[in-house]
Design an enzyme around this catalytic site. Structure first.
Site, mmCIF file in Angstrom:
data_model
loop_
_atom_site.group_PDB
_atom_site.id
_atom_site.type_symbol
_atom_site.label_atom_id
_atom_site.label_comp_id
_atom_site.label_asym_id
_atom_site.label_seq_id
_atom_site.Cartn_x
_atom_site.Cartn_y
_atom_site.Cartn_z
ATOM 1 N N LYS A 60 2.265 -3.340 7.279
ATOM 2 C CA LYS A 60 2.572 -3.500 5.855
ATOM 3 C C LYS A 60 4.008 -3.056 5.560
ATOM 4 O O LYS A 60 4.699 -3.666 4.738
ATOM 5 C CB LYS A 60 1.583 -2.712 5.001
ATOM 6 C CG LYS A 60 0.186 -3.293 4.975
ATOM 7 C CD LYS A 60 0.138 -4.699 4.379
ATOM 8 C CE LYS A 60 0.395 -4.697 2.882
ATOM 9 N NZ LYS A 60 0.226 -6.062 2.301
ATOM 10 N N THR A 116 0.823 -1.211 0.000
ATOM 11 C CA THR A 116 0.000 0.000 0.000
ATOM 12 C C THR A 116 0.858 1.263 0.000
ATOM 13 O O THR A 116 2.010 1.241 0.467
ATOM 14 C CB THR A 116 -0.903 0.015 1.249
ATOM 15 O OG1 THR A 116 -1.554 1.278 1.369
ATOM 16 C CG2 THR A 116 -0.089 -0.204 2.516
ATOM 17 N N ASP A 117 0.297 2.369 -0.475
ATOM 18 C CA ASP A 117 0.997 3.646 -0.400
ATOM 19 C C ASP A 117 1.016 4.195 1.026
ATOM 20 O O ASP A 117 1.779 5.129 1.330
ATOM 21 C CB ASP A 117 0.382 4.676 -1.353
ATOM 22 C CG ASP A 117 -1.086 4.992 -1.062
ATOM 23 O OD1 ASP A 117 -1.687 4.362 -0.170
ATOM 24 O OD2 ASP A 117 -1.643 5.865 -1.764
ATOM 25 N N GLU A 118 0.233 3.611 1.931
ATOM 26 C CA GLU A 118 0.177 4.123 3.300
ATOM 27 C C GLU A 118 1.477 3.907 4.063
ATOM 28 O O GLU A 118 1.707 4.541 5.095
ATOM 29 C CB GLU A 118 -0.999 3.508 4.058
ATOM 30 C CG GLU A 118 -2.349 3.904 3.476
ATOM 31 C CD GLU A 118 -3.519 3.569 4.374
ATOM 32 O OE1 GLU A 118 -3.373 3.697 5.611
ATOM 33 O OE2 GLU A 118 -4.571 3.190 3.843
ATOM 34 N N TYR A 174 -1.915 -0.606 10.957
ATOM 35 C CA TYR A 174 -2.038 -1.251 9.638
ATOM 36 C C TYR A 174 -0.853 -0.931 8.747
ATOM 37 O O TYR A 174 -0.170 -1.829 8.240
ATOM 38 C CB TYR A 174 -3.332 -0.827 8.948
ATOM 39 C CG TYR A 174 -3.309 -1.060 7.459
ATOM 40 C CD1 TYR A 174 -3.162 -2.344 6.946
ATOM 41 C CD2 TYR A 174 -3.409 0.010 6.556
ATOM 42 C CE1 TYR A 174 -3.113 -2.573 5.561
ATOM 43 C CE2 TYR A 174 -3.366 -0.203 5.193
ATOM 44 C CZ TYR A 174 -3.218 -1.491 4.703
ATOM 45 O OH TYR A 174 -3.157 -1.715 3.345
#
Length: 338
Positions: free
Chosen positions: A163, A133-135, A159
């Site tokens: 990741k 993810t870009d998060e 989260y």
């Protein structure tokens, strides 16, 4: 090619499974724990295809994973299985640590064992594609910057931290053991079969049921939106033609404030299924912002475009209209997945 998909009953995973069966000659084994957000109904249309198989497996179950790798011997692993809802990670982070970190470690180890056992020619063809993810990059704030593949990691939630940890594991298995890994980091996905805890299907579900449309804070948070079918085309391209050891950012070139997204949904619903009185916009409510809510994510997807020739086919308007029409036609999915 024999491809092992993890999390193939989830939103993005099931879209990838359908794409592979409908558009390639590859054989697919889909393994999924079938948590609350996973459903075999999303792969029902291809479930009887001779090139498709499904097994209910938790990636934290080492014995089950070992059995799958020994019997199926995949040539490519595309790893999507993950706990992914930020709100849930704030309230219950343990499941995110187990699935996203320990589960990824288990997959890397089983992939490494299989890869070491292969003849040299087959080793050269093997790929482990980790979908992230870009998060993991954190918050761009009010800047005009974009996330690139070189952006420093700065996760904000349990989260995104889990990741980020899994991304680091994948890179280390490549550097230490030479396992042929590839990573991709994507922006916010949307489209059919998304579980209605995420913004777009939640707003559609609540609007159609006459409930409030909750907006965190003032709705000024900005996300880049990627139509899921554009994403899975990119995933297959990365897995089959991407360079080993590289990372590819995948974005939709559609930066929108959350309040803009909700407003667009309401306007489309007003035209497709108008209310007897007023507008769906009247259902908007503002709620307390969640802890650590990042202001802006935005991806620079020039690398995958320049190297692999991928560009998104859907604009946000065209993809959103397709998505809303699908949910209107399949309201049973929304009611079943509450």
């Amino acid at each position: 090619m024999k491809i092992l998909i993890t999390g193939g009953a989830g939103f993005i995973g099931s879209a990838l499974v359908r794409y592979l069966i409908n558009n390639t000659d590859d054989h697919v084994l889909n393994i999924d724990k079938l948590t609350y957000a996973g459903s075999t109904s999303s792969t029902e249309s291809i479930s009887n295809n001779s090139r498709y198989n499904f097994e209910q497996i938790d990636i934290t179950n080492v014995r089950a994973l070992k059995s799958v790798f020994e019997s199926y011997k995949p040539q490519t692993v595309i790893h999507l299985a993950a706990e992914s809802h930020v709100d849930n990670s704030i309230g219950s982070p343990e499941e995110f640590i187990n699935t996203n970190i320990v589960g990824t470690y288990n997959l890397l180890e089983e992939s490494r064992r299989l890869w070491f056992s292969l003849p040299k020619k087959e080793q050269n063809l093997f790929r482990f594609h980790h979908v992230s993810t870009d998060e993991v990059y954190g918050d761009l704030g009010y800047t005009k910057k974009l996330f690139t593949e070189q952006t420093r990691y700065d996760p904000s939630s349990p989260y995104s931290a889990s990741k980020a940890a899994s991304d680091h594991l994948v890179r280390s298995w490549h550097k230490t053991y030479k396992l042929p890994t590839i990573l991709s980091n994507c922006s916010n996905n949307y489209g059919p079969y998304q579980f209605p805890e995420k913004l777009i299907p939640l707003i559609i579900k609540n609007a159609l049921s006459g409930s409030g449309l909750p907006i965190y804070g003032d709705g000024s948070q900005i996300r880049d939106w990627l139509y899921v079918e554009d994403h899975v085309r990119a995933l297959y391209l990365v897995a089959t033609t991407g360079r080993v050891g590289e990372t590819y950012n995948i974005g939709g070139h559609n930066e929108k404030k959350n309040i803009e997204v909700v407003t667009k949904i309401c306007n489309i619903l007003d035209s497709l299924v108008p209310l007897n009185h007023g507008s769906y916009l009247d259902q908007i409510t503002y709620v307390e912002d969640r802890p650590g809510h990042d202001i802006r994510y935005a991806i620079d997807a020039s690398k995958i475009s320049d190297e692999l020739g991928w560009v998104p086919m859907e604009t946000f308007d065209s993809g959103l209209k397709k998505t809303i029409k699908w949910y209107i036609k399949n309201q049973g999915y929304l009611k079943k997945n509450v």
